[in-house]
Design a protein around this motif. Structure first.
Motif, PDB file in Angstrom:
ATOM      1  N   LEU A 133      41.869  49.495  14.338  1.00 48.93           N
ATOM      2  CA  LEU A 133      43.131  49.825  15.002  1.00 48.93           C
ATOM      3  C   LEU A 133      42.906  50.520  16.344  1.00 48.93           C
ATOM      4  CD1 LEU A 133      45.346  51.057  12.025  1.00 48.93           C
ATOM      5  CD2 LEU A 133      45.545  48.925  13.305  1.00 48.93           C
ATOM      6  N   GLY A 134      41.884  51.354  16.421  1.00 52.47           N
ATOM      7  CA  GLY A 134      41.580  52.034  17.669  1.00 52.47           C
ATOM      8  C   GLY A 134      41.131  51.080  18.756  1.00 52.47           C
ATOM      9  N   ILE A 135      40.309  50.104  18.395  1.00 48.86           N
ATOM     10  CA  ILE A 135      39.852  49.122  19.381  1.00 48.86           C
ATOM     11  C   ILE A 135      41.015  48.257  19.864  1.00 48.86           C
ATOM     12  CG2 ILE A 135      38.401  47.078  19.678  1.00 48.86           C
ATOM     13  CD1 ILE A 135      36.354  48.475  17.825  1.00 48.86           C
ATOM     14  N   VAL A 136      41.860  47.828  18.929  1.00 45.85           N
ATOM     15  CA  VAL A 136      43.027  47.041  19.324  1.00 45.85           C
ATOM     16  C   VAL A 136      43.988  47.894  20.160  1.00 45.85           C
ATOM     17  CG1 VAL A 136      45.041  45.792  18.445  1.00 45.85           C
ATOM     18  CG2 VAL A 136      42.826  45.482  17.365  1.00 45.85           C
ATOM     19  N   GLY A 137      44.147  49.170  19.786  1.00 50.05           N
ATOM     20  CA  GLY A 137      45.012  50.068  20.553  1.00 50.05           C
ATOM     21  C   GLY A 137      44.496  50.314  21.963  1.00 50.05           C
ATOM     22  N   LEU A 138      43.182  50.371  22.134  1.00 50.10           N
ATOM     23  CA  LEU A 138      42.616  50.527  23.480  1.00 50.10           C
ATOM     24  C   LEU A 138      42.955  49.337  24.364  1.00 50.10           C
ATOM     25  CD1 LEU A 138      39.066  51.994  22.824  1.00 50.10           C
ATOM     26  CD2 LEU A 138      40.907  53.049  24.110  1.00 50.10           C
ATOM     27  N   ARG A 139      42.966  48.156  23.785  1.00 45.18           N
ATOM     28  CA  ARG A 139      43.233  46.952  24.577  1.00 45.18           C
ATOM     29  C   ARG A 139      44.714  46.752  24.854  1.00 45.18           C
ATOM     30  NH1 ARG A 139      38.810  43.084  24.374  1.00 45.18           N
ATOM     31  NH2 ARG A 139      37.118  44.027  23.197  1.00 45.18           N
ATOM     32  N   ARG A 140      45.577  47.095  23.914  1.00 45.49           N
ATOM     33  CA  ARG A 140      47.000  46.764  24.033  1.00 45.49           C
ATOM     34  C   ARG A 140      47.882  47.919  24.494  1.00 45.49           C
ATOM     35  NH1 ARG A 140      48.409  43.175  18.716  1.00 45.49           N
ATOM     36  NH2 ARG A 140      46.898  41.534  19.082  1.00 45.49           N
ATOM     37  N   GLU A 141      47.468  49.150  24.292  1.00 41.57           N
ATOM     38  CA  GLU A 141      48.346  50.293  24.542  1.00 41.57           C
ATOM     39  C   GLU A 141      47.699  51.277  25.512  1.00 41.57           C
ATOM     40  OE1 GLU A 141      48.847  51.828  20.619  1.00 41.57           O
ATOM     41  OE2 GLU A 141      50.222  50.246  20.046  1.00 41.57           O
ATOM     42  N   PRO A 142      47.880  51.090  26.805  1.00 39.36           N
ATOM     43  CA  PRO A 142      47.271  52.031  27.753  1.00 39.36           C
ATOM     44  C   PRO A 142      47.885  53.432  27.679  1.00 39.36           C
ATOM     45  CG  PRO A 142      48.571  50.363  28.910  1.00 39.36           C
ATOM     46  CD  PRO A 142      48.554  49.988  27.471  1.00 39.36           C
ATOM     47  N   ALA A 143      49.108  53.540  27.192  1.00 35.43           N
ATOM     48  CA  ALA A 143      49.744  54.865  27.112  1.00 35.43           C
ATOM     49  C   ALA A 143      49.128  55.718  26.001  1.00 35.43           C
ATOM     50  CB  ALA A 143      51.247  54.711  26.867  1.00 35.43           C
ATOM     51  N   GLY A 144      48.590  55.088  24.981  1.00 33.18           N
ATOM     52  CA  GLY A 144      48.001  55.831  23.866  1.00 33.18           C
ATOM     53  C   GLY A 144      46.490  55.838  23.911  1.00 33.18           C
ATOM     54  N   ARG A 145      45.916  55.738  25.100  1.00 25.40           N
ATOM     55  CA  ARG A 145      44.469  55.618  25.241  1.00 25.40           C
ATOM     56  C   ARG A 145      43.721  56.810  24.639  1.00 25.40           C
ATOM     57  NH1 ARG A 145      40.780  52.665  27.680  1.00 25.40           N
ATOM     58  NH2 ARG A 145      38.929  53.651  28.552  1.00 25.40           N
ATOM     59  N   GLY A 146      44.201  58.009  24.849  1.00 24.14           N
ATOM     60  CA  GLY A 146      43.513  59.194  24.339  1.00 24.14           C
ATOM     61  C   GLY A 146      43.452  59.224  22.828  1.00 24.14           C
ATOM     62  N   MET A 147      44.556  58.872  22.189  1.00 23.96           N
ATOM     63  CA  MET A 147      44.573  58.854  20.726  1.00 23.96           C
ATOM     64  C   MET A 147      43.706  57.724  20.181  1.00 23.96           C
ATOM     65  SD  MET A 147      48.502  59.842  19.879  1.00 23.96           S
ATOM     66  CE  MET A 147      49.230  58.882  21.184  1.00 23.96           C
ATOM     67  N   ALA A 148      43.690  56.591  20.868  1.00 24.65           N
ATOM     68  CA  ALA A 148      42.860  55.477  20.424  1.00 24.65           C
ATOM     69  C   ALA A 148      41.376  55.825  20.556  1.00 24.65           C
ATOM     70  CB  ALA A 148      43.187  54.225  21.231  1.00 24.65           C
ATOM     71  N   VAL A 149      41.010  56.477  21.652  1.00 20.09           N
ATOM     72  CA  VAL A 149      39.615  56.893  21.831  1.00 20.09           C
ATOM     73  C   VAL A 149      39.221  57.894  20.754  1.00 20.09           C
ATOM     74  CG1 VAL A 149      38.065  58.168  23.358  1.00 20.09           C
ATOM     75  CG2 VAL A 149      39.505  56.369  24.280  1.00 20.09           C
ATOM     76  N   ALA A 150      40.112  58.838  20.460  1.00 23.40           N
ATOM     77  CA  ALA A 150      39.830  59.815  19.405  1.00 23.40           C
ATOM     78  C   ALA A 150      39.642  59.119  18.066  1.00 23.40           C
ATOM     79  CB  ALA A 150      40.959  60.837  19.323  1.00 23.40           C
ATOM     80  N   GLY A 151      40.491  58.142  17.755  1.00 20.30           N
ATOM     81  CA  GLY A 151      40.359  57.413  16.498  1.00 20.30           C
ATOM     82  C   GLY A 151      39.071  56.629  16.422  1.00 20.30           C
ATOM     83  N   VAL A 152      38.675  55.988  17.539  1.00 22.83           N
ATOM     84  CA  VAL A 152      37.433  55.211  17.553  1.00 22.83           C
ATOM     85  C   VAL A 152      36.222  56.126  17.404  1.00 22.83           C
ATOM     86  CG1 VAL A 152      35.947  53.795  19.037  1.00 22.83           C
ATOM     87  CG2 VAL A 152      38.366  53.260  18.832  1.00 22.83           C
TER      88      VAL A 152
END
Length: 130
Positions: free
Chosen positions: A77-96
């Motif tokens: 989910l974090g990798i997909v979130g990094l690609r699709r959701e630039p607004a949630g980049r910080g949370m996606a990086v934290a999850g990854v």
């Protein structure tokens, strides 16, 4: 006292008639400045669902570290979130990052358990044959 001469003959239009406002300004009941008109539209909030889910699942897998499925799901989910959701980049990086660290710890733990188990099995086999 002299007044400036009007360069154009005839009546002049009122200044407000030259620049009409689309909506009249509402008056503040307490006096003071009038309210400004509402904007035409509000921008839609940017999606952050995948990034939030990645971070939450990674944090839950830290607390409940006995699972192997949650960190994998959080990583995906974090990798997909990094690609699709630039607004949630910080949370996606934290999850990854968190889920990646948990998976590395799981991998090390599995290798250690495998080595200990195989060595214990080798010791048990060598003692029974002699």
């Amino acid at each position: 006292m002299t007044y400036p001469q009007n360069p154009q003959p005839g009546p002049q239009p009122h200044p407000a008639a030259q620049n009409p406002q689309p909506y009249p300004l509402a008056q503040n009941p307490a006096g003071g400045q009038p309210y400004s008109p509402m904007p035409d539209y509000l921008p839609a909030p940017e999606p952050k669902g995948l990034s939030i889910a990645s971070m939450v699942l990674a944090l839950v897998s830290v607390v409940f570290g006995f699972t192997f499925l949650l960190p994998i799901t959080a990583l995906i989910l974090g990798i997909v979130g990094l690609r699709r959701e630039p607004a949630g980049r910080g949370m996606a990086v934290a999850g990854v990052v968190i889920s990646g660290l948990i998976l590395v710890v799981w991998g090390i733990l599995l290798v250690v358990l495998l080595v200990v188990g195989l060595s214990a099995f080798g010791i048990a086999v060598s003692q029974t044959t002699s």
